[in-house]
Design an enzyme around this catalytic site. Structure first.
Site, PDB file in Angstrom:
ATOM      1  N   THR A 181       0.820  -1.211   0.000  1.00 28.80           N
ATOM      2  CA  THR A 181       0.000   0.000   0.000  1.00 28.80           C
ATOM      3  C   THR A 181       0.857   1.265   0.000  1.00 28.80           C
ATOM      4  O   THR A 181       0.657   2.164  -0.809  1.00 28.80           O
ATOM      5  CB  THR A 181      -0.900   0.020   1.267  1.00 28.80           C
ATOM      6  OG1 THR A 181      -1.530  -1.255   1.376  1.00 28.80           O
ATOM      7  CG2 THR A 181      -1.941   1.108   1.163  1.00 28.80           C
TER       8      THR A 181
ATOM      9  N   GLU B  38      10.760   9.554   9.574  1.00 29.99           N
ATOM     10  CA  GLU B  38       9.574  10.319   9.985  1.00 29.99           C
ATOM     11  C   GLU B  38       8.300   9.472   9.927  1.00 29.99           C
ATOM     12  O   GLU B  38       7.412   9.612  10.772  1.00 29.99           O
ATOM     13  CB  GLU B  38       9.424  11.550   9.069  1.00 29.99           C
ATOM     14  CG  GLU B  38       8.297  12.485   9.425  1.00 29.99           C
ATOM     15  CD  GLU B  38       8.520  13.235  10.734  1.00 29.99           C
ATOM     16  OE1 GLU B  38       9.449  14.041  10.807  1.00 29.99           O
ATOM     17  OE2 GLU B  38       7.774  12.984  11.689  1.00 29.99           O
TER      18      GLU B  38
ATOM     19  N   GLU C  29      -6.376  -5.243  11.583  1.00 32.30           N
ATOM     20  CA  GLU C  29      -5.939  -6.342  10.729  1.00 32.30           C
ATOM     21  C   GLU C  29      -6.563  -7.655  11.187  1.00 32.30           C
ATOM     22  O   GLU C  29      -7.107  -7.751  12.282  1.00 32.30           O
ATOM     23  CB  GLU C  29      -4.415  -6.432  10.777  1.00 32.30           C
ATOM     24  CG  GLU C  29      -3.777  -5.182  10.181  1.00 32.30           C
ATOM     25  CD  GLU C  29      -2.269  -5.262  10.143  1.00 32.30           C
ATOM     26  OE1 GLU C  29      -1.738  -6.346   9.867  1.00 32.30           O
ATOM     27  OE2 GLU C  29      -1.629  -4.232  10.390  1.00 32.30           O
TER      28      GLU C  29
ATOM     29  N   LYS D 224       6.697   2.653  18.981  1.00 38.30           N
ATOM     30  CA  LYS D 224       6.715   4.100  18.737  1.00 38.30           C
ATOM     31  C   LYS D 224       7.140   4.850  19.992  1.00 38.30           C
ATOM     32  O   LYS D 224       7.848   5.855  19.910  1.00 38.30           O
ATOM     33  CB  LYS D 224       5.333   4.548  18.268  1.00 38.30           C
ATOM     34  CG  LYS D 224       4.998   3.976  16.870  1.00 38.30           C
ATOM     35  CD  LYS D 224       3.509   4.098  16.569  1.00 38.30           C
ATOM     36  CE  LYS D 224       3.187   3.593  15.165  1.00 38.30           C
ATOM     37  NZ  LYS D 224       1.732   3.469  14.947  1.00 38.30           N
TER      38      LYS D 224
ATOM     39  N   GLY E 116      -2.099   4.715   6.923  1.00 41.12           N
ATOM     40  CA  GLY E 116      -2.700   4.793   5.598  1.00 41.12           C
ATOM     41  C   GLY E 116      -1.634   5.043   4.554  1.00 41.12           C
ATOM     42  O   GLY E 116      -0.582   5.624   4.850  1.00 41.12           O
TER      43      GLY E 116
END
Lengths: 441, 441
Positions: free
Chosen positions: B14, B131, B192, B207, B309
């Site tokens: 994606t 980033e 998912e 993160k 996304g």
């Protein structure tokens, strides 16, 4: 041991003194992050004798000769926190041409004549950083300059003036009028003795020019920005906004799009506007700043924080100092100004926006048809019409009624012409309020 | 004309496909911003035959041999959007050692073994940018890495996992339980097929490790992060939070402070927590991400946007690509990892937090004194006690009551020991809910 990076500080007011204090307190951390210590080579001030409180700095570093200071061989970086066009411009141009890196918080100068500074930086092979010029401590310019360079920014909408946001927040909270809220802001230190630059939108317009230049890779100056302040916003406007589920904010808006001839161009404006309470900017209260960015791939982003004050501004200045000091040690300079797109600026008449109009009308058959006909003649489509209680009585009783109309998006010129024609209509008693509307209602 | 900067793309799912699309669509703008065109030198995929839809790229560029691709002489920049520890680590280490700049979105690898990548970047004199690894399109790491380098960050509090935020938002909006809300998220594509990494907090913990490393100039790995997921959050917890004027969010929290021995250290944790509705993070709904940063001089900052996304992630990747491409043309590399502070990580027991505890108790005299005595014995101070209606009847009637207790801040170990002792008390029927509380109530 690496030699120190030496700073010339221009100005030692609230922000300058805080920069001095932080340089002293965080010396060890700053040296570790840069790879070399920072030293103050000199501090230029207008008057030597002034009491600046206890500053951790050798008093012999103060001078009134800024121009000589910025050109001294032992100065690497010039930090300007004086503000205003001159003499700051002369000093910074000299510094940049002499190859000194410049960190400045001077939004007025950047908006008035940023091109001259960028050109001087290119000439001297020097860095020009100005994170503190817009939205104080909020890391905003670097993301626009760098992080979003792989994307296409379509719109920037910001609350970038803390004074006016404090005043409008107070009006919204208490129902006070503008004058009363301004008095409160002055008393609490949120407004200056002469509040013109803030309340008339000059400060926000300078920041809008800087944001538009960075977002759209074009040179946009203060003169390109359409500007309306908040002095005409009334308690009735605020009440009207509330009735619509909105609040009023002074927004700076920079948007790219096609003008009436199909040319890609930008619209840059500062004016009060109604935004729905569901908009992320609506909850930005008091003296906070926030900037909402829309980009093609990234979608919606928002940056929020303190826009002014000694410490927040000094934080932004020092972040830039670390960056330019590192660049100097590495023998490089950052990417220059990016103005390749050179998009033209559209006049305000071609900005596409929506209006909220509140009219006192005669309460008799045919009035709505008459009013609606004016909108239609100017090609302005009406989104909603609401009949509100007229002053002195419930809606629809007595001789008068209040019509509240919100339009769909249309060119500002068509909206302004509609309002102008409504003013001359004999069925319209007076126009109580005209406000632009941003965001989806 | 300057020679092109050539990219090797690892992965074409994606995000990778969106990177290819944007490279094509924005080729002119990207070339203007960089000063040279970008070209794709090769795309490594697991299987060549797979249908990837219409991609604006020469099919002969696809290869299954990633390792050879990253070392090719005609490759300048390696973009990795494969994810996972191996083989991504081997590819990126080889690329960095060969002097190729790397742009990666691989949070798992950075959190697991970021040190190895940073060391390889230093060895090869190459750039390492990531980033996109945290909070998708939100420009967050660059501000932490650079803009706030003149300041001292004290705390980072983030909503960094869109799946869990969608689930918790749905539970808050509809009163649904976890399982039902997870089903809805799966149906809508927000979760998912195997949601473990998200709902158990592994993704957020990776993160958190990256954010803590950058914020505190230290190496913090995934194994250093205390982690609790949201699978135990019940509809009753959500209702209890609502009754307190709060909402429940999965937070990642990285804070610096003194541990019990007076040593400067960091606490890094991921767990569900109650936050008051007035907290800026409370209104971050659906799959959005936001990170709240507190710094000594800058004060409070917040960054908000889409965390996942294809398009938002690709925007962040391309922003990094522009930066490293410019660096290569200028013959420089960005500042290396800054881990000079090397702060130790405190165990969760020494994290200072507050608890919200909901207890079913016998409704008879002396119960509150008995419960309060347990808190006192562990040195935990009670902020508020509220008696709520027991299931089946109004408060204070019948045999049972519900006590809702919120504590003041205390070491997590003392709070956990308090709860443990309460469980054994015969006046306590059951402990309905234990949740940490963040922000000022």
């Amino acid at each position: 041991m690496t030699r120190a990076v030496r700073l010339a500080l221009l100005g030692c007011g609230t922000v300058g003194a805080e920069v001095v204090r932080l340089l002293h307190e965080q010396a060890t951390d700053l040296a570790a992050r840069i790879g070399a210590p920072l030293e103050i080579a000199g501090i230029a001030v207008r008057r030597l004798g002034r009491d600046r409180g206890p500053l951790p700095v050798d008093p012999s570093l103060f001078t009134t000769d800024a121009l000589s200071l910025v050109k001294r061989d032992d100065v690497d970086v010039v930090v300007e926190v004086v503000g205003g066009i001159e003499p700051a411009r002369t000093w910074l141009v000299e510094a940049l041409r002499a190859g000194k890196s410049v960190v400045t918080a001077n939004k007025a100068l950047l908006a008035e004549d940023g091109g001259t500074l960028h050109d001087a930086a290119l000439d001297g092979g020097a860095d020009l950083y100005y994170e503190a010029a817009v939205a104080g401590a909020i890391p905003l310019l670097r993301p626009l300059r760098e992080s979003l360079h792989g994307d296409t920014i379509t719109r920037v909408t910001g609350i970038v003036n803390g004074t006016t946001n404090f005043i409008l927040s107070a009006m919204d909270a208490t129902g006070a009028g503008f004058a009363e809220a301004l008095d409160e802001a002055t008393e609490l230190g949120y407004a200056e003795a002469d509040p013109t630059a803030d309340v008339e939108g000059f400060d926000a317009a300078a920041k809008a020019a800087i944001l538009a230049s960075l977002a759209f890779h074009s040179r946009v100056g203060a003169a390109d920005v359409y500007r309306e302040g908040i002095t005409e916003v009334t308690a009735a406007d605020v009440a009207s906004a509330k009735a619509m589920g909105c609040t009023i904010k002074l927004l700076c808006i920079a948007a790219r799009g096609l003008d009436s001839t199909g040319t890609e161009s930008v619209s840059v404006r500062v004016h009060p506007a109604m935004i729905p309470l569901s908009h992320p900017l609506a909850s930005v209260g008091d003296a906070f700043n926030a900037v909402f960015v829309e980009a093609e791939a990234a979608g919606q982003l928002m940056f929020y924080g303190r826009g002014a004050g000694g410490s927040p501004t000094a934080s932004a200045v020092l972040g830039d100092v670390v960056a330019v000091a590192r660049n100097r040690l590495a023998g490089v300079r950052a990417a220059s100004e990016s103005a390749y797109a050179a998009l033209p600026v559209r006049p305000i008449g071609e900005a596409v926006t929506r209006y909220h109009i509140s009219l006192d009308v005669a309460d008799r058959p045919g009035v709505l048809a008459g009013v609606a006909g004016v909108f239609a003649r100017h090609g302005v489509s009406i989104a909603t019409v609401r009949q509100a209680p007229a002053a002195g009585g419930p809606a629809g009783r007595g001789d008068d009624a209040v019509l509240v109309i919100v339009t769909h998006a249309a060119p500002d010129a068509a909206l302004a012409a509609t309002v102008e024609e409504l003013r001359g209509l004999d069925i319209v008693g007076s126009i109580a309020s005209v406000l632009r509307v941003e965001g989806s209602l």
